[in-house]
Design an enzyme around this catalytic site. Structure first.
Site, PDB file in Angstrom:
ATOM      1  N   CYS A 102      41.910 -66.132  73.003  1.00 52.39           N
ATOM      2  CA  CYS A 102      40.815 -65.284  72.212  1.00 52.39           C
ATOM      3  C   CYS A 102      39.696 -65.997  72.046  1.00 52.39           C
ATOM      4  O   CYS A 102      39.648 -67.460  71.335  1.00 52.39           O
ATOM      5  CB  CYS A 102      41.597 -64.911  70.793  1.00 52.39           C
ATOM      6  SG  CYS A 102      40.350 -64.082  69.721  1.00 52.39           S
ATOM      7  N   GLY A 204      40.855 -59.641  83.718  1.00 53.43           N
ATOM      8  CA  GLY A 204      39.538 -59.470  83.600  1.00 53.43           C
ATOM      9  C   GLY A 204      38.760 -58.826  84.504  1.00 53.43           C
ATOM     10  O   GLY A 204      39.079 -58.698  85.793  1.00 53.43           O
ATOM     11  N   ASP A 205      37.897 -57.850  84.030  1.00 50.78           N
ATOM     12  CA  ASP A 205      37.135 -56.657  84.972  1.00 50.78           C
ATOM     13  C   ASP A 205      38.143 -55.849  85.709  1.00 50.78           C
ATOM     14  O   ASP A 205      37.585 -55.586  86.967  1.00 50.78           O
ATOM     15  CB  ASP A 205      36.016 -57.729  85.643  1.00 50.78           C
ATOM     16  CG  ASP A 205      34.980 -58.106  84.838  1.00 50.78           C
ATOM     17  OD1 ASP A 205      34.945 -57.986  83.757  1.00 50.78           O
ATOM     18  OD2 ASP A 205      34.093 -58.766  85.654  1.00 50.78           O
TER      19      ASP A 205
END
Length: 325
Positions: A102, A204-205
């Protein structure tokens, strides 16, 4: 494909996201093919003090069977993380997950989340403490590639976590400094995959089945984890699973299927939390269901006005009017 002794469906897992991966969202994603789901992050220190709100975040009554569910803990020291793991041992979930990724200032300023990437030895100690109190449940870790470009420590952290007993790691392909800026570091994820013997999942993505396959091709990862791209689009999990196994792509959802999923999700949120608490959160969920529709600006304004559950039906009717249905 396994997480410890737990068998996993091939494809994609649903990422933990504060304010978005609540029980209603997890049920929706599990029903559409997610490999596993994870709770919103829960404070270890709060659990040590029997904080009722924190306990409520992780509790999931009538959760769907057959889709593993993990509880994500965050903290900055091994002692409190171990005590928290022991405190919730009697709750109904399948595995522990440790947050080392985070990037939020309020988390890293207290030494938790991606701040831990600066101290691989501490990461190992935290995993060891949780594993010691996890009983038969496996422990996974979600991390970033490092703190910044000068301290890409993912390999060191992953090795320390594996040695301490972690059964799986998920690597978000960005440093904390990069936050959510475009571009994922495939090479860093591949380095982790080549450095450890436990499963490594990429994150991610991942907004399409093609992106999931690209992640696998470029990193050798064992699976992928999807976060915001699944909001308003739970069908993405079935699409990724099919592509992962070389199967034909499932049919795209109709507009009415999208709106039915939206309504069902908000209904469960209200059932669990009550309108007063659920509807402000539902506004954010609603925005994602409006993506790509005609009259998007007007629909976004309507999303911001959601106050009662009856407003959801009015919004859906507005959607049909603007789309000509």
């Amino acid at each position: 494909m396994k997480l410890g002794t737990i068998a996993l469906r091939p494809g994609a897992a649903f990422a933990p996201m504060a304010g978005f991966s609540d029980a209603a969202a997890r049920r929706l994603m599990a029903g559409h093919g997610a490999s596993f789901t994870v709770s919103e992050m829960v404070s270890a220190k709060a659990l040590c003090f029997d904080d009722r709100k924190s306990l409520q975040l992780l509790r999931w009554e009538d959760r769907p069977q057959g889709v593993p569910y993990g509880v994500q803990l965050f903290g900055s020291d091994a002692e409190s993380m171990g005590k928290a793991a022991a405190r919730i041992a009697g709750e109904d979930f399948d595995f522990y997950d440790i947050n080392m990724g985070c990037p939020a200032p309020k988390i890293v300023n207290n030494g938790a989340g991606s701040r831990l990437m600066l101290n691989p030895a501490l990461c190992g100690q935290i995993v060891e403490a949780v594993v010691k109190n996890a009983g038969e449940r496996p422990v996974s870790v979600k991390m970033r590639t490092g703190w910044d470009d000068d301290s890409k420590t993912a390999v060191q952290v992953a090795k320390a976590c594996e040695q301490a007993g972690a059964a799986l790691v998920v690597v978000h392909g960005r440093t904390r400094e990069k936050m959510y800026a475009p571009g994922v570091d495939f090479a860093a994820i591949a380095e982790v995959k080549n450095a450890v013997g436990i499963p490594v999942w990429g994150n991610g993505d991942i907004g399409s089945a093609e992106a999931a396959l690209q992640m696998r091709q470029c990193t050798g990862c064992d699976g992928v984890m999807i976060g915001r791209a699944a909001l308003g689009n739970p069908w993405l999990f079935a699409q990724v699973a099919a592509a992962w196994q070389g199967l034909p792509a499932p049919k795209a959802p109709t507009l009415r299927q999208r709106m039915a999923a939206f309504r069902a999700q908000v209904y469960e949120m209200c059932e669990r939390e009550g309108e007063h608490k659920a509807m402000p959160q539902a506004r954010g969920q609603a925005m994602h269901y409006m993506a790509g529709l005609r009259g998007a600006a007007e629909l976004r304004r309507e999303c911001g006005r959601l106050t009662y559950f009856s407003d959801v039906d009015r919004l859906i009717q507005k959607v049909y009017e603007l789309q000509g249905e």
